[in-house]
Design a protein around this motif. Structure first.
Motif, PDB file in Angstrom:
ATOM      1  N   UNK A 306       0.855  -1.181   0.000  1.00 41.96           N
ATOM      2  CA  UNK A 306       0.000   0.000   0.000  1.00 41.96           C
ATOM      3  C   UNK A 306       0.896   1.237   0.000  1.00 41.96           C
ATOM      4  N   UNK A 307       0.661   2.115  -0.970  1.00 38.00           N
ATOM      5  CA  UNK A 307       1.470   3.326  -1.078  1.00 38.00           C
ATOM      6  C   UNK A 307       0.625   4.534  -0.695  1.00 38.00           C
ATOM      7  N   UNK A 308       1.084   5.253   0.342  1.00 38.95           N
ATOM      8  CA  UNK A 308       0.381   6.438   0.836  1.00 38.95           C
ATOM      9  C   UNK A 308       1.209   7.666   0.450  1.00 38.95           C
ATOM     10  N   UNK A 309       0.663   8.453  -0.483  1.00 42.26           N
ATOM     11  CA  UNK A 309       1.394   9.602  -1.023  1.00 42.26           C
ATOM     12  C   UNK A 309       0.547  10.861  -0.845  1.00 42.26           C
ATOM     13  N   UNK A 310       1.068  11.827  -0.094  1.00 48.04           N
ATOM     14  CA  UNK A 310       0.320  13.069   0.171  1.00 48.04           C
ATOM     15  C   UNK A 310       0.336  14.013  -1.023  1.00 48.04           C
ATOM     16  N   UNK A 311       1.101  13.666  -2.043  1.00 52.56           N
ATOM     17  CA  UNK A 311       1.071  14.394  -3.315  1.00 52.56           C
ATOM     18  C   UNK A 311       0.856  13.341  -4.395  1.00 52.56           C
ATOM     19  N   UNK A 312      -0.390  12.985  -4.598  1.00 55.53           N
ATOM     20  CA  UNK A 312      -0.776  11.805  -5.362  1.00 55.53           C
ATOM     21  C   UNK A 312      -0.031  11.674  -6.694  1.00 55.53           C
ATOM     22  N   UNK A 313       0.607  10.517  -6.863  1.00 51.81           N
ATOM     23  CA  UNK A 313       1.310  10.209  -8.100  1.00 51.81           C
ATOM     24  C   UNK A 313       2.762  10.629  -8.132  1.00 51.81           C
ATOM     25  N   UNK A 352       5.325  16.914   3.316  1.00 51.56           N
ATOM     26  CA  UNK A 352       5.243  15.501   2.919  1.00 51.56           C
ATOM     27  C   UNK A 352       5.751  14.581   4.023  1.00 51.56           C
ATOM     28  N   UNK A 353       6.838  14.970   4.710  1.00 48.96           N
ATOM     29  CA  UNK A 353       7.373  14.160   5.797  1.00 48.96           C
ATOM     30  C   UNK A 353       6.419  14.076   6.971  1.00 48.96           C
ATOM     31  N   UNK A 354       5.737  15.180   7.251  1.00 50.74           N
ATOM     32  CA  UNK A 354       4.740  15.194   8.326  1.00 50.74           C
ATOM     33  C   UNK A 354       3.595  14.245   7.981  1.00 50.74           C
ATOM     34  N   UNK A 355       3.130  14.281   6.743  1.00 52.23           N
ATOM     35  CA  UNK A 355       2.069  13.370   6.307  1.00 52.23           C
ATOM     36  C   UNK A 355       2.522  11.916   6.427  1.00 52.23           C
ATOM     37  N   UNK A 356       3.765  11.632   6.057  1.00 56.52           N
ATOM     38  CA  UNK A 356       4.286  10.269   6.186  1.00 56.52           C
ATOM     39  C   UNK A 356       4.140   9.777   7.619  1.00 56.52           C
ATOM     40  N   UNK A 357       4.591  10.584   8.580  1.00 55.60           N
ATOM     41  CA  UNK A 357       4.553  10.175   9.984  1.00 55.60           C
ATOM     42  C   UNK A 357       3.121  10.068  10.500  1.00 55.60           C
TER      43      UNK A 357
END
Length: 428
Positions: A306-313, A352-357
């Motif tokens: 599952x890939x979770x990307x806060x900037x889709x694509x 993006x790093x904040x969204x990852x965490x």
């Protein structure tokens, strides 16, 4: 050496053409190179050294960091020795890989060396010590093990010395004292304000790292690693969650499939239910870096990435490259499924790093209740907006624990080490 190996056939053709068209000394040397490159011994040894030095060079670059402390260096060397030991135990895989490549190149197939006659001037006692091989692989097995053992022995002789351990022990005591959970080395700046640094597990935070949390800045790999390490101290579910930081994730992304087990087998990765990987878009082998973070999660029960990307694509390509390599490791029979999971989208260029965490926090919280990560929903945006302050608060809490005990530890160390320093002539 890696360039020679990756362009092996082209170099063979180049040397052969030069030797045929040049009758000078240059042509003779080119002919010698071409003959050597046809020999299996040369190809085997080149392949072995490229594989070995690939791991050594990665650690060598990391050891040049100015912020490196002895305990961190010691762990790097220990990890390198473990990797080389693991490689040593996988001769059959390496042998099969190198031998199969010979069929596609102009390289002689391995064969037993011709048994040479011992000159008569030597007596029978010396004759009895002449080395012979009954199987073709015996010669290369001996060469392979000797190369690995020599490398391990050299690393241990350089970094496991009495002087190194003597200097390392006080630092290790500070970093891993039982007065607080593996966090230490917090100190005051000359102006009385807190500066670098906080050491937690394998991560060393400096003031410059912490300052990234106070403004509109991109989180670096050190902060990502630090936060992933905090989960290790609070999650005690055996073999359920495995967190892989940016450095190892980068190595997995750029390494060929044959070397992935070197990184994951020591972690017993196949035994975990969920594996979290901090992914970035960097293509550079030596460092992490990049411009965008995303999260790749492998679910063992579903055999799905599952890939979770806060900037889709944005990181789709990099995530698929990593997932394809890991799929062969976790599911060698059938290719694992890859899904671009729904993810809350960032509203700026730096979170993006904040969204990852936040995605990691969210998955940990709901994974027990949800049958599939397809059903976990989106992260609450309020949590994203307050995540930086939460991390700063965590760092503050860990730092305060250190500050309360630091002076007490220093006093004890002074009493313990003064006789040793006097004995070694460090103080008089």
């Amino acid at each position: 050496m890696s360039s020679v190996l990756s362009n092996y056939t082209e170099l063979q053709e180049l040397f052969l053409n030069i030797s045929r068209n040049d009758n000078s000394d240059t042509g003779a040397k080119a002919n010698g190179f071409w003959i050597n490159m046809q020999r299996y011994d040369f190809f085997f040894m080149l392949s072995l050294l490229v594989k070995l030095f690939g791991h050594i060079d990665t650690v060598n670059i990391a050891l040049q960091r100015k912020s490196l402390h002895l305990e961190e260096a010691n762990k790097m060397i220990s990890t390198l020795v473990t990797s080389i030991t693991f490689m040593r135990n996988n001769l059959e895989s390496f042998w099969g890989e190198v031998t199969s490549k010979c069929q596609d190149m102009d390289v002689d197939f391995p064969k037993l060396p011709r048994r040479r006659k011992v000159p008569k001037k030597y007596d029978d006692s010396i004759n009895s010590t002449v080395e012979t091989f009954t199987e073709v692989c015996d010669k290369y097995r001996r060469l392979y093990y000797k190369t690995m053992d020599t490398s391990i022995s050299f690393l241990e002789s350089q970094f496991k010395t009495q002087s190194f351990m003597f200097v390392n022990q006080p630092e290790q005591f500070l970093l891993e004292a039982d007065y607080f959970p593996r966090s230490a080395a917090f100190k005051l700046g000359s102006n009385g304000q807190r500066s670098s640094c906080l050491s937690f597990h394998d991560t060393l935070l400096h003031r410059s790292d912490i300052e990234l949390l106070t403004g509109p800045y991109w989180l670096n790999d050190t902060l990502i690693s630090f936060h992933l390490n905090t989960y290790k101290g609070v999650i005690h579910e055996s073999k359920r969650l495995l967190f892989i930081g940016p450095e190892v994730t980068q190595c997995l992304k750029v390494s060929p499939f044959e070397e992935i087990n070197v990184f994951l087998d020591p972690l017993n990765a196949k035994e975990y239910k969920y594996i979290f990987l901090a992914l970035n878009d960097s293509d550079i082998v030596e460092t992490t870096g990049g411009t965008h973070w995303s999260l790749l999660v492998y679910c063992k029960l579903e055999d799905t990435f599952f890939h979770f990307d806060s900037s889709s694509g944005f990181n789709n390509h990099h995530a698929k490259v990593l997932a394809d390599g890991l799929s062969k490791y976790f599911s060698p029979i059938a290719k694992s499924v890859f899904i671009e999971a729904p993810s809350l989208q960032q509203t700026n260029s730096y979170d993006c790093g904040v969204h990852l965490l936040c995605n990691v926090d969210h998955i940990i919280g709901v994974s027990k209740q949800c049958k599939s990560l397809r059903d976990i929903g989106l992260v609450n945006r309020m949590i994203v907006n307050t995540k930086r302050m939460e991390i700063l608060g965590l760092i503050e809490t860990l730092s305060e624990r250190v500050n309360k005990n630091l002076m007490y530890i220093v006093c004890i160390l002074s009493d313990l080490l003064y006789p040793l320093y006097t004995m070694h002539g460090i103080v008089h």
